[in-house]
Design an enzyme around this catalytic site. Structure first.
Site, PDB file in Angstrom:
ATOM      1  CG  HIS A 123      -1.889   1.011   1.415  1.00 35.29           C
ATOM      2  ND1 HIS A 123      -1.607   2.290   1.812  1.00 35.29           N
ATOM      3  CD2 HIS A 123      -3.236   0.964   1.221  1.00 35.29           C
ATOM      4  CE1 HIS A 123      -2.722   2.997   1.864  1.00 35.29           C
ATOM      5  NE2 HIS A 123      -3.735   2.213   1.508  1.00 35.29           N
ATOM      6  CG  ASP A 200       0.627  -2.469   6.265  1.00 31.18           C
ATOM      7  OD1 ASP A 200      -0.304  -2.566   7.091  1.00 31.18           O
ATOM      8  OD2 ASP A 200       0.560  -1.765   5.243  1.00 31.18           O
ATOM      9  CD  GLN A 203      -6.927  -4.200   4.157  1.00 28.72           C
ATOM     10  OE1 GLN A 203      -7.868  -4.935   4.453  1.00 28.72           O
ATOM     11  NE2 GLN A 203      -7.089  -2.924   3.858  1.00 28.72           N
ATOM     12  CE  LYS A 226      -7.125   0.315   6.321  1.00 25.69           C
ATOM     13  NZ  LYS A 226      -7.949   0.690   5.177  1.00 25.69           N
ATOM     14  CB  CYS A 364      -3.773   3.343  -1.492  1.00 24.64           C
ATOM     15  SG  CYS A 364      -4.819   4.737  -1.180  1.00 24.64           S
TER      16      CYS A 364
HETATM   17  N1  PLP Z   1      -1.666  -0.587   4.734  1.00 16.16           N
HETATM   18  C1  PLP Z   1      -2.638  -1.304   4.145  1.00 16.16           C
HETATM   19  C2  PLP Z   1      -2.351  -2.703   3.711  1.00 16.16           C
HETATM   20  C3  PLP Z   1      -3.897  -0.761   3.946  1.00 16.16           C
HETATM   21  O1  PLP Z   1      -4.856  -1.494   3.352  1.00 16.16           O
HETATM   22  C4  PLP Z   1      -4.143   0.557   4.379  1.00 16.16           C
HETATM   23  C5  PLP Z   1      -5.464   1.189   4.139  1.00 16.16           C
HETATM   24  O2  PLP Z   1      -6.206   0.806   3.261  1.00 16.16           O
HETATM   25  C6  PLP Z   1      -3.124   1.261   5.007  1.00 16.16           C
HETATM   26  C7  PLP Z   1      -1.896   0.661   5.160  1.00 16.16           C
HETATM   27  C8  PLP Z   1      -3.318   2.646   5.514  1.00 16.16           C
HETATM   28  O3  PLP Z   1      -4.214   2.631   6.601  1.00 16.16           O
HETATM   29  P1  PLP Z   1      -4.733   3.979   7.247  1.00 16.16           P
HETATM   30  O4  PLP Z   1      -5.260   4.809   6.112  1.00 16.16           O
HETATM   31  O5  PLP Z   1      -5.794   3.538   8.193  1.00 16.16           O
HETATM   32  O6  PLP Z   1      -3.588   4.633   7.930  1.00 16.16           O
END
Ligand code: PLP
Length: 406
Positions: A123, A200, A203, A226, A364
């Site tokens: 992401h 990370d 998800q 999430k 993203c």
């Molecule tokens: N990392 C992953 C895999 C994501 O799916 C997302 C958001 O969709 C993020 C990071 C960023 O999360 P946040 O916008 O809640 O900081």
């Protein structure tokens, strides 16, 4: 325990509303999940009856709020099986957690010519902060590629890890492809060369049980919104030894010990990394969300969502004009696809009018789109409250879109 999805759906008031006079079918859970009533009530009741800023207050409400906030930290600790509560840092979300580590780790350990290793399926939140660090320090960003099925090419890892590699950062579950990456294997290889790993978990944490000690990651990050909690709160887990060593990434109140005009000494963990008034209501509500899903059982949730995923994929696979992305296994509850000759945005707009909320675009993760040479996908991301009937409605809407464009 039998998984009773209808009873679970009753915990989520929003699932009973309509859009365009049609029942809402919410398949955009990768972007954010809906909130159970007990999380909504937790926020409302706290604001109404118990609100007070935490820490350093001697009065009743402040002490009570501080206790609830620190209990929330313990709930998160237990949820991800961290060794100590002070390894749990509250942040505004995954993005903030990654930026914090990229800055703090980068300041202390990264110099010109050093390398940071990421994957091609990250992401943007796990790409851009590292690019910014590399630019600042004249370091080099290297990338582990993935195959067309959506599997990381780990046979390249031995070549990509060099004596200059300072940190590896990897998405646990891809938000576009659903691929569950073998983070344990990556961590084992990295640790053999004394390289720390950030995972990370934005998800993964809502779909599968997490044990950061078994995984042996050095950092693990995720977002509250999430995982059925509120927005504006997230987690940075770090092993004690790293958090002790790293400098704070923000300065301000609470993170200090002694401040004079000449010099400041820092507070201990976890407060060193929590400058300013934290989102204590968000933290308490996040703990409520984690207790809610723990009550349902992460194993049960994972098994149910796999059934949903398999059902949805088998139905969509019957349509020859549907191209699915991310076909490798293990795979989490994300279905990314395109319809022959139809722009994902057009498809998403029509599906919306049928009450179906899917996300369209690059999610993203532009490098994933560049890998396939496409402008975007339609993404149905599933949650613990979705049903096979909703997936039938998704498939019907896909057929309708196709008919309209033929
Ligand atoms: N990392 C992953 C895999 C994501 O799916 C997302 C958001 O969709 C993020 C990071 C960023 O999360 P946040 O916008 O809640 O900081």
């Amino acid at each position: 325990m039998k998984y009773n999805v209808n009873a679970i759906r009753n915990d989520f008031p929003i699932l009973h509303r309509e859009v365009y006079n049609k029942p809402l079918i919410y398949l955009d859970n990768g972007a954010t999940t809906q909130k159970p009533l007990r999380v909504i009530n937790c926020i409302r009741d706290f604001q109404r009856f118990r609100n007070s800023s935490i820490h350093r207050g001697v009065h009743y409400l402040s002490e009570q709020a501080t206790g609830e906030f620190e209990n929330a930290r313990k709930t998160v600790q237990q949820f991800i099986h961290a060794l100590h509560p002070h390894e749990i840092i509250f942040t505004p979300g995954t993005t903030a957690s990654i930026n914090g580590i990229a800055f703090s780790f980068g300041e202390k350990y990264v110099k010109a010519g050093d390398e940071i290793l990421i994957t091609e399926m990250e992401h943007h939140a796990n790409i851009v902060p590292w690019q910014m660090l590399c630019e600042r320090k004249k370091a080099v960003l290297k990338v582990i590629p993935f195959s067309d099925e959506g599997k990381l090419k780990l046979d390249e890892l031995d070549r990509l890890i060099t004596p200059k590699t300072r940190l590896i950062t990897v998405i646990h579950v891809s938000n576009t492809l659903g691929t569950v990456n073998p983070v344990e294997e990556i961590i084992r290889k990295a640790h053999a060369s004394d390289i720390p790993v950030l995972v990370d978990g934005a998800q993964s944490v809502q779909h599968t049980p997490i044990d950061v000690q078994k995984m042996d990651c050095d950092f693990f990050v995720f977002s509250g919104h999430k995982v059925y909690g509120p927005t504006g709160i997230g987690i940075l887990y770090g092993k004690e030894k790293w958090l002790e060593e790293l400098p704070p990434f923000q300065g301000g109140g609470e993170m200090v010990d002694v401040v004079t005009m000449e010099k400041t000494t820092y507070n201990g963990l976890p407060f060193k990394f929590e400058a300013g008034t934290p989102n204590y209501i968000g933290a308490i509500a996040l703990a409520e969300a984690l207790q809610y899903i723990s009550g349902l059982g992460l194993d049960h949730i994972a098994a149910y969502e796999q059934e949903l995923l398999d059902y949805g994929i088998s139905k969509l696979s019957e349509l020859e004009y549907v191209k699915l992305y991310g076909t490798t296994r293990p795979k989490s509850a994300v279905i990314s696809f395109n319809l022959d000759g139809i722009h994902p945005y057009d498809a998403g707009m029509i599906m919306d009018k049928m009450g179906i909320a899917v996300r369209t675009g690059t999610h993203c993760a532009q490098p994933v789109m560049q890998h396939y040479g496409i402008s975007g996908t339609i993404r149905a991301s599933l949650a613990l409250y979705n049903t096979c009937e909703e997936l039938d409605a998704l498939v019907d809407s896909v057929k309708k879109v196709k008919t309209m464009f033929s």
